[in-house]
Design a protein around this motif. Sequence first.
Motif, PDB file in Angstrom:
ATOM      1  N   VAL B  21      27.076 -10.652 -21.096  1.00  0.00           N
ATOM      2  CA  VAL B  21      27.830 -11.469 -20.134  1.00  0.00           C
ATOM      3  C   VAL B  21      27.475 -11.053 -18.704  1.00  0.00           C
ATOM      4  O   VAL B  21      27.342  -9.861 -18.407  1.00  0.00           O
ATOM      5  N   GLY B  22      27.297 -12.036 -17.848  1.00  0.00           N
ATOM      6  CA  GLY B  22      27.058 -11.753 -16.432  1.00  0.00           C
ATOM      7  C   GLY B  22      27.648 -12.861 -15.588  1.00  0.00           C
ATOM      8  O   GLY B  22      28.289 -13.770 -16.112  1.00  0.00           O
ATOM      9  N   ILE B  23      27.449 -12.781 -14.269  1.00  0.00           N
ATOM     10  CA  ILE B  23      27.872 -13.896 -13.426  1.00  0.00           C
ATOM     11  C   ILE B  23      26.627 -14.667 -13.000  1.00  0.00           C
ATOM     12  O   ILE B  23      25.520 -14.121 -12.972  1.00  0.00           O
ATOM     13  N   THR B  24      26.815 -15.926 -12.660  1.00  0.00           N
ATOM     14  CA  THR B  24      25.652 -16.770 -12.394  1.00  0.00           C
ATOM     15  C   THR B  24      25.082 -16.512 -11.001  1.00  0.00           C
ATOM     16  O   THR B  24      25.737 -15.912 -10.143  1.00  0.00           O
ATOM     17  N   ASP B  25      23.882 -16.988 -10.812  1.00  0.00           N
ATOM     18  CA  ASP B  25      23.224 -16.835  -9.519  1.00  0.00           C
ATOM     19  C   ASP B  25      24.034 -17.563  -8.438  1.00  0.00           C
ATOM     20  O   ASP B  25      24.161 -17.091  -7.314  1.00  0.00           O
ATOM     21  N   TYR B  26      24.623 -18.694  -8.825  1.00  0.00           N
ATOM     22  CA  TYR B  26      25.480 -19.423  -7.889  1.00  0.00           C
ATOM     23  C   TYR B  26      26.658 -18.542  -7.456  1.00  0.00           C
ATOM     24  O   TYR B  26      26.989 -18.455  -6.276  1.00  0.00           O
ATOM     25  N   VAL B  39      32.881  -2.256 -14.564  1.00  0.00           N
ATOM     26  CA  VAL B  39      32.621  -2.867 -15.870  1.00  0.00           C
ATOM     27  C   VAL B  39      33.534  -2.226 -16.915  1.00  0.00           C
ATOM     28  O   VAL B  39      33.986  -1.096 -16.743  1.00  0.00           O
ATOM     29  N   PRO B  40      33.802  -2.928 -18.000  1.00  0.00           N
ATOM     30  CA  PRO B  40      34.718  -2.373 -19.015  1.00  0.00           C
ATOM     31  C   PRO B  40      34.036  -1.290 -19.853  1.00  0.00           C
ATOM     32  O   PRO B  40      32.809  -1.268 -19.969  1.00  0.00           O
ATOM     33  N   GLU B  41      34.863  -0.415 -20.401  1.00  0.00           N
ATOM     34  CA  GLU B  41      34.331   0.636 -21.280  1.00  0.00           C
ATOM     35  C   GLU B  41      34.085   0.062 -22.666  1.00  0.00           C
ATOM     36  O   GLU B  41      34.753  -0.870 -23.086  1.00  0.00           O
ATOM     37  N   ALA B  42      33.149   0.697 -23.363  1.00  0.00           N
ATOM     38  CA  ALA B  42      32.875   0.297 -24.745  1.00  0.00           C
ATOM     39  C   ALA B  42      34.124   0.513 -25.583  1.00  0.00           C
ATOM     40  O   ALA B  42      34.882   1.458 -25.360  1.00  0.00           O
ATOM     41  N   VAL B  68      34.734 -15.280 -23.955  1.00  0.00           N
ATOM     42  CA  VAL B  68      35.175 -15.446 -25.345  1.00  0.00           C
ATOM     43  C   VAL B  68      35.875 -14.148 -25.755  1.00  0.00           C
ATOM     44  O   VAL B  68      35.798 -13.145 -25.048  1.00  0.00           O
ATOM     45  N   SER B  69      36.501 -14.132 -26.915  1.00  0.00           N
ATOM     46  CA  SER B  69      37.196 -12.935 -27.390  1.00  0.00           C
ATOM     47  C   SER B  69      36.235 -12.007 -28.121  1.00  0.00           C
ATOM     48  O   SER B  69      35.215 -12.454 -28.661  1.00  0.00           O
ATOM     49  N   GLY B  70      36.579 -10.729 -28.125  1.00  0.00           N
ATOM     50  CA  GLY B  70      35.729  -9.799 -28.868  1.00  0.00           C
ATOM     51  C   GLY B  70      35.921  -8.371 -28.406  1.00  0.00           C
ATOM     52  O   GLY B  70      36.879  -8.045 -27.703  1.00  0.00           O
ATOM     53  N   GLU B  71      34.961  -7.511 -28.823  1.00  0.00           N
ATOM     54  CA  GLU B  71      35.043  -6.105 -28.465  1.00  0.00           C
ATOM     55  C   GLU B  71      33.864  -5.740 -27.570  1.00  0.00           C
ATOM     56  O   GLU B  71      32.713  -6.062 -27.882  1.00  0.00           O
ATOM     57  N   VAL B  72      34.167  -5.068 -26.473  1.00  0.00           N
ATOM     58  CA  VAL B  72      33.098  -4.642 -25.570  1.00  0.00           C
ATOM     59  C   VAL B  72      32.304  -3.526 -26.250  1.00  0.00           C
ATOM     60  O   VAL B  72      32.890  -2.576 -26.785  1.00  0.00           O
ATOM     61  N   VAL B  73      30.985  -3.658 -26.264  1.00  0.00           N
ATOM     62  CA  VAL B  73      30.184  -2.592 -26.865  1.00  0.00           C
ATOM     63  C   VAL B  73      29.428  -1.778 -25.812  1.00  0.00           C
ATOM     64  O   VAL B  73      29.025  -0.646 -26.059  1.00  0.00           O
ATOM     65  N   GLU B  74      29.260  -2.363 -24.616  1.00  0.00           N
ATOM     66  CA  GLU B  74      28.547  -1.623 -23.571  1.00  0.00           C
ATOM     67  C   GLU B  74      28.820  -2.254 -22.210  1.00  0.00           C
ATOM     68  O   GLU B  74      28.836  -3.474 -22.078  1.00  0.00           O
ATOM     69  N   GLY B  75      29.049  -1.406 -21.203  1.00  0.00           N
ATOM     70  CA  GLY B  75      29.115  -1.881 -19.828  1.00  0.00           C
ATOM     71  C   GLY B  75      27.787  -1.535 -19.162  1.00  0.00           C
ATOM     72  O   GLY B  75      27.132  -0.568 -19.552  1.00  0.00           O
ATOM     73  N   PHE B  96      26.777  -7.737 -16.802  1.00  0.00           N
ATOM     74  CA  PHE B  96      27.984  -6.919 -16.638  1.00  0.00           C
ATOM     75  C   PHE B  96      28.327  -6.121 -17.896  1.00  0.00           C
ATOM     76  O   PHE B  96      28.524  -4.935 -17.847  1.00  0.00           O
ATOM     77  N   PHE B  97      28.434  -6.823 -19.024  1.00  0.00           N
ATOM     78  CA  PHE B  97      28.788  -6.096 -20.255  1.00  0.00           C
ATOM     79  C   PHE B  97      28.280  -6.854 -21.478  1.00  0.00           C
ATOM     80  O   PHE B  97      27.936  -8.036 -21.395  1.00  0.00           O
TER      81      PHE B  97
END
Lengths: 505, 124, 447
Positions: B21-26, B39-42, B68-75, B96-97
């Motif tokens: 996941v990231g933010i767009t160039d715009y 960024v969030p922790e794993a 979307v929903s889920g578990e962060v695995v890496e920031g 981002f993560f």
Amino acid sequence: MSEKQTFTGNRGLQLEEALIFEIGSFENCGVDLEDVPQVESRLGDCAAQGDIDLPGLSEPEAMRHFVRLSQKNHAIDAGLYPLGSCTMKHNPRLNEKMARLPGFADIHPLQPQSTVQGALELMDSLAHWLKTLTGMPEVALSPKAGAHGELCGMMAIRAAIEAKGELAARTRVLVPESAHGTNPATAALLGFKVDGIPADASGRVDLAAFKEKLGDDVAAIMLTNPNTCGLFERDIIEIADALHEAGGYFYCDGANFNAIVGRVRPGDLGVDAMHINLHKTFSTPHGGGGPGSGPTVLSERLAPFAPLPYVEKGEDGLRLVENNGDAAHNPFGRMVAFHGQMGMYVRALSYMMSHGADGLRQVAEDAVLNANYILASLKDVMSAPFEGPCMHEALFDDGWMKDTGIDTLDFAKAMIDEGYHPMTMYFPLVVHGAMLIEPTETESKAALDLFIATMRDLVRGAKEGEVERFKNAPELAPRRRLDETLAARSPVLRWQSPEAKQAAE
Amino acid sequence: MSKKFTKDHEWISLEGDVATVGITDYAQAQLGDVVFVEVPEAGRQVAKGDDAAVVESVKAASEVYAPVSGEVVEGNDALEGNPALVNEDADDSGWFFKMKLADQGELDGLMDEAAYTAYVKELD
Amino acid sequence: MRYLPLTNADRQAMLANIGAADIDALFVDVPDAARRDGTVDLPRHQGEMQVERQLSAMAGKNMTASTVPFFCGAGAYKHHVPATVDHIIQRSEFLTSYTPYQPEITQGTLQYLFEFQTQVSELTGMPVANASMYDGSTATAEAVLMAHRVTRKSRAVLSGRLHPHYTAVIENLSEMGGFALAQPDMAPQGAEDLLALIDDDTSCVVVQNPDFFGNVTDFTTLAAAVQAKGCLLIVAVPEVVSLGLLKRPGDMGADIVTGEGQSIGGGLNFGGPYVGLFAARDKYIRQMPGRLCGETVDADGQRGFVLTLSTREQHIRRDKATSNICTNSGLCSLAFTAHMTLLGGKGMRQLAELNHARAVQLADALGAVKGVEVLTPAFFNEFSVKLPANAAQIVDALADKGVLGGVPVSRLAPHAGLDDVLVVAATEANTENDVAAFAAALTEVLS
């Protein structure tokens, strides 16, 4: 303009000045202190190890340092300072003189009350003036600044809601999108959920949208009036009535009270609580960002919850009620140690007594007149987002700049080269590229005419493609544009010796 | 797979069962110089729409929501020392993560590149 | 009216230019029900002399600290402020400027804020300090909120020897914000088991040094123990001059240090305006409240200063801001910086030594008065004494004799059961004659 380079980097009277850490020395001291009597230390195990690593300066060096620094600042005393919503008006020096009377400046907040009756009298007089001018029955003097006054008002509201047993139910605070950031921050601090209300096409609260948001979960509205677009909320009484009917409280942000003082009493508008920035309406100096003072007036419904301390009339003179338990009413608590900003109370009262009821009314009228004069004199070349007269400040947007290649920031920086402090920019958020100009009542017509002529010339330049005049500005200030990205990406928030810096790397 | 986009200007790109996941160039252009990213922790569980990260420029701060929903695995730890990566390469190394998706079906509700381009065009 | 430049002719010309018939036309948006035609019921305008006369009369009714033997402290201290300081803060360019949002024309303010931050950082032994808060009490309450943010917990443990007003401010904010507190009973001395009060939801422990009764304590062991439990240690310093002679809170391991800066550069002013100090560890920078000034360069590469990391603040973050604070104590921080610059590290040490020596002399003198017991074994410039009678009544009797002899604990904590305890402070502003006069007056009052 001469491009001459100098050996010192100074340009005539514009002098460069290093940090005290670079010019002072540990051995120097600008204060002659007595010899320390020989006594046996009673510091226990808490005595410091080692020296305090701060330089000192002799008195002449210190004076020169700070005077040179002062010369890098714009100030009201030096020129027009049209920051919208900030009310940069003249600060009378009588106020300064009065605040320095030893009877006010050299008394301790906790010495016996019998020895400070004059100080309590001053607080009582100030309270009387504020209550009379606002048409409200109670005032809490102690808040330390505007945002602190907001907190005071919202705490009183929260206490009143709690007393009615409705705290769990009333969780929402309505805040117009044009509000100053302190409003939502204050509501959030007290655990309320902030719910935005849109503005209508006239720059005021959208009455229909507001009514739709009312419900028995609404604790309060936080409404600025005159609002941050510099406009009087025409429907304010209807808003207050509807809110009260729904069981909510009306917090009015009094930041712009200077536009209506002496002409309109917030008490007549249905307001329950309103803070007053003494450093705006009542001319206490801004001092480069404080100290402020934010007495908060309260309606009959909120008066019982006013915080500690407060002054009341006792049998043998005035009495300062400082603790719960000896109070006839039900204070929500204490916001600050001691009694608030006494130094600011003296200044504000000195200003009010100077102006009197008649002068204060004239203050509001001249402030509004000056702003409308600017609005009328610029709206043919700059774009004003809203129709009709403004109150104490004139709002423009960046619509007129389209296709000029410059933006609001560039325009503001070019004003600096012309010797003006820029107006408030990019606020309120509801207007694109906002430019909010507040001249205040202490500007002469001649000063306004020169300002208007300058602004018109800048607009002409922008429209005629003089891009460099804006993009490169300021060129004549003590510093050019500063790299804020660098400052934020790698924050350097204190001085470090070259050795310490090297060691850290 | 190709990228999907949210109305909050995040992109998400799925490889296997892990999405980046990231933010767009715009979005980075609107923010200006990015000076700080959190960024969030794993291991953190996020639901769709939750605050997952923070991005700050000099004049603005913005939450980055879980698309979307889920578990962060890496920031993306690289952003801590070099937040400018978001400006320089928002679409790729400025991510981002990464997260493990709870329900890949949630991706269907997001915009594809053409829809996002049209969406952005409307904003200007 | 002397503050209003417009003449009636100006006003008429301007109204004509605007196209308004009269001034009322500009107030057309005010609802009829709220319009007032006459002036409010308050006096009319007055000249400088008349105002000065009335305010001087009020001021004249107060007993001023400089004119009597004076020993009040408890969070506000009488110190000598060099004449230079008051001149500097009355410079137009400092006094009548706004918050430095346009850095190109406010480098004066910004540079002294950077110097202020460095001085506070050095004095407290902390890596970063902000550009000031309202005062010591609100700074300490903000520190508690910050600890909650950092740890994502919501309960604070307060020392029973925290200034009662500081406690009250924290209590108020905690109650309103939905946060919990724990605090042992107030006692003038003896060990406090604050660690035992920590639970799983505790974010911080707040202690004061010197504490409300004057005790000085090395919190090094406490800091480590508190941190081992996942909490932050907040040290409040209401008498900043003590940092000239005491071990620094940062060196003890504090996570956040707050302080009242009034003693340096500020007068008593009946309680305000004062200046709150706020310093913290590096890693918490983004959770700090208030303004921060940082170094950078301008377009020509010259060093300059700006307000920075402002995305923490309310004008950008709105309801997600770290605090609702906007205004700080700008001019008071200038007074602090100017006074501290005159003192330097060496002068600060000597000033602190003078304060301590005078307090030791006072303790010896009062301890020798029959029936008086000095309660504070280790102190800086303030300590507590136990009197053989009600302290508030004795203070009143002393005032009748022209001595301002300290602050009775019952004034701030009427329900603490410490009606016979008096807190007294001595500073460099006291002479040996003052000390002797106090002891003599107390002897008389008690006999």
